[in-house]
Design a protein around this motif. Structure first.
Motif, PDB file in Angstrom:
ATOM      1  N   LEU A 161       0.831  -1.201   0.000  1.00 25.45           N
ATOM      2  CA  LEU A 161       0.000   0.000   0.000  1.00 25.45           C
ATOM      3  C   LEU A 161       0.867   1.254   0.000  1.00 25.45           C
ATOM      4  O   LEU A 161       0.610   2.196  -0.757  1.00 25.45           O
ATOM      5  CB  LEU A 161      -0.949  -0.001   1.198  1.00 25.45           C
ATOM      6  N   GLU A 162       1.907   1.259   0.804  1.00 22.23           N
ATOM      7  CA  GLU A 162       2.801   2.415   0.857  1.00 22.23           C
ATOM      8  C   GLU A 162       3.491   2.638  -0.489  1.00 22.23           C
ATOM      9  O   GLU A 162       3.548   3.764  -0.992  1.00 22.23           O
ATOM     10  CB  GLU A 162       3.834   2.232   1.968  1.00 22.23           C
ATOM     11  N   LEU A 185       3.770   5.631  -5.785  1.00 19.71           N
ATOM     12  CA  LEU A 185       3.715   5.591  -7.247  1.00 19.71           C
ATOM     13  C   LEU A 185       2.542   6.391  -7.793  1.00 19.71           C
ATOM     14  O   LEU A 185       2.658   7.019  -8.850  1.00 19.71           O
ATOM     15  CB  LEU A 185       3.688   4.144  -7.731  1.00 19.71           C
ATOM     16  N   VAL A 186       1.429   6.401  -7.102  1.00 22.92           N
ATOM     17  CA  VAL A 186       0.298   7.235  -7.518  1.00 22.92           C
ATOM     18  C   VAL A 186       0.712   8.703  -7.458  1.00 22.92           C
ATOM     19  O   VAL A 186       0.439   9.479  -8.378  1.00 22.92           O
ATOM     20  CB  VAL A 186      -0.952   6.959  -6.646  1.00 22.92           C
ATOM     21  N   GLN A 187       1.409   9.087  -6.397  1.00 28.66           N
ATOM     22  CA  GLN A 187       1.868  10.467  -6.245  1.00 28.66           C
ATOM     23  C   GLN A 187       2.914  10.845  -7.294  1.00 28.66           C
ATOM     24  O   GLN A 187       2.987  11.995  -7.717  1.00 28.66           O
ATOM     25  CB  GLN A 187       2.471  10.682  -4.855  1.00 28.66           C
ATOM     26  N   GLY A 226       6.322   7.473 -13.066  1.00 34.73           N
ATOM     27  CA  GLY A 226       6.669   6.464 -12.082  1.00 34.73           C
ATOM     28  C   GLY A 226       7.987   6.732 -11.383  1.00 34.73           C
ATOM     29  O   GLY A 226       8.515   7.852 -11.412  1.00 34.73           O
ATOM     30  N   LEU A 227       8.523   5.696 -10.777  1.00 32.55           N
ATOM     31  CA  LEU A 227       9.778   5.789 -10.028  1.00 32.55           C
ATOM     32  C   LEU A 227      10.629   4.552 -10.305  1.00 32.55           C
ATOM     33  O   LEU A 227      10.092   3.458 -10.506  1.00 32.55           O
ATOM     34  CB  LEU A 227       9.499   5.836  -8.523  1.00 32.55           C
ATOM     35  N   PRO A 228      11.946   4.722 -10.253  1.00 31.87           N
ATOM     36  CA  PRO A 228      12.801   3.536 -10.364  1.00 31.87           C
ATOM     37  C   PRO A 228      12.684   2.695  -9.095  1.00 31.87           C
ATOM     38  O   PRO A 228      12.456   3.218  -7.997  1.00 31.87           O
ATOM     39  CB  PRO A 228      14.210   4.109 -10.529  1.00 31.87           C
ATOM     40  N   TYR A 261       8.583   1.650 -12.172  1.00 27.69           N
ATOM     41  CA  TYR A 261       7.216   1.206 -11.915  1.00 27.69           C
ATOM     42  C   TYR A 261       6.303   2.416 -11.942  1.00 27.69           C
ATOM     43  O   TYR A 261       6.674   3.495 -11.484  1.00 27.69           O
ATOM     44  CB  TYR A 261       7.117   0.508 -10.563  1.00 27.69           C
ATOM     45  N   SER A 262       5.119   2.226 -12.509  1.00 31.19           N
ATOM     46  CA  SER A 262       4.121   3.292 -12.612  1.00 31.19           C
ATOM     47  C   SER A 262       2.757   2.757 -12.221  1.00 31.19           C
ATOM     48  O   SER A 262       2.441   1.589 -12.473  1.00 31.19           O
ATOM     49  CB  SER A 262       4.028   3.806 -14.057  1.00 31.19           C
ATOM     50  N   ALA A 263       1.967   3.629 -11.627  1.00 32.79           N
ATOM     51  CA  ALA A 263       0.598   3.260 -11.273  1.00 32.79           C
ATOM     52  C   ALA A 263      -0.251   3.172 -12.533  1.00 32.79           C
ATOM     53  O   ALA A 263      -0.062   3.951 -13.481  1.00 32.79           O
ATOM     54  CB  ALA A 263       0.003   4.297 -10.321  1.00 32.79           C
TER      55      ALA A 263
END
Length: 113
Positions: free
Chosen positions: A19-20, A25-27, A32-34, A73-75
């Motif tokens: 969840l965290e 990733l939503v934010q 996304g983020l590596p 990774y991306s939401a």
């Protein structure tokens, strides 16, 4: 969204670390983020995070892409919005929902005491 997909998505985010990570990733937005940065933000080892991210990818809540030697990774916002729509579809029996006030909650607590 089909019921099986809903259950799979809810099960995937029903873990503190997943969840965290998902919220970060939503934010982060569509770029996304590596995985390494996400590991730092969540505060868990990359190998553990990889396991959790795989669950979110399998549930359709995330996507991944390779850029050089990094995995980003991306939401999946469409899946997120479908899940939220499903959860709120029958809200309040079709009537406009009114927010529950803090006073109403306190009154319920007092009557239970």
């Amino acid at each position: 969204m089909e019921t099986k997909s809903i259950v799979r998505a809810l099960a995937a985010i029903a873990h503190e670390s997943r969840l965290e990570a998902y919220r970060y990733l939503v934010q982060a937005g569509p770029s996304g983020l590596p995985a390494g940065r996400l590991s730092e933000l969540v505060g868990i080892a990359p190998s553990s995070l990889s396991f959790h991210l795989k669950e979110l990818v399998n549930a359709g809540l995330l996507s991944s892409r390779q850029e050089g030697r990094f995995v980003f990774y991306s939401a999946e916002y469409e899946t997120m919005n479908s899940l939220l729509a499903y959860l709120t579809d029958n809200c309040c029996g079709g009537n406009p929902c009114s927010p529950v006030s803090v006073d109403a909650c306190a009154t319920v607590q007092e009557t239970r005491s």
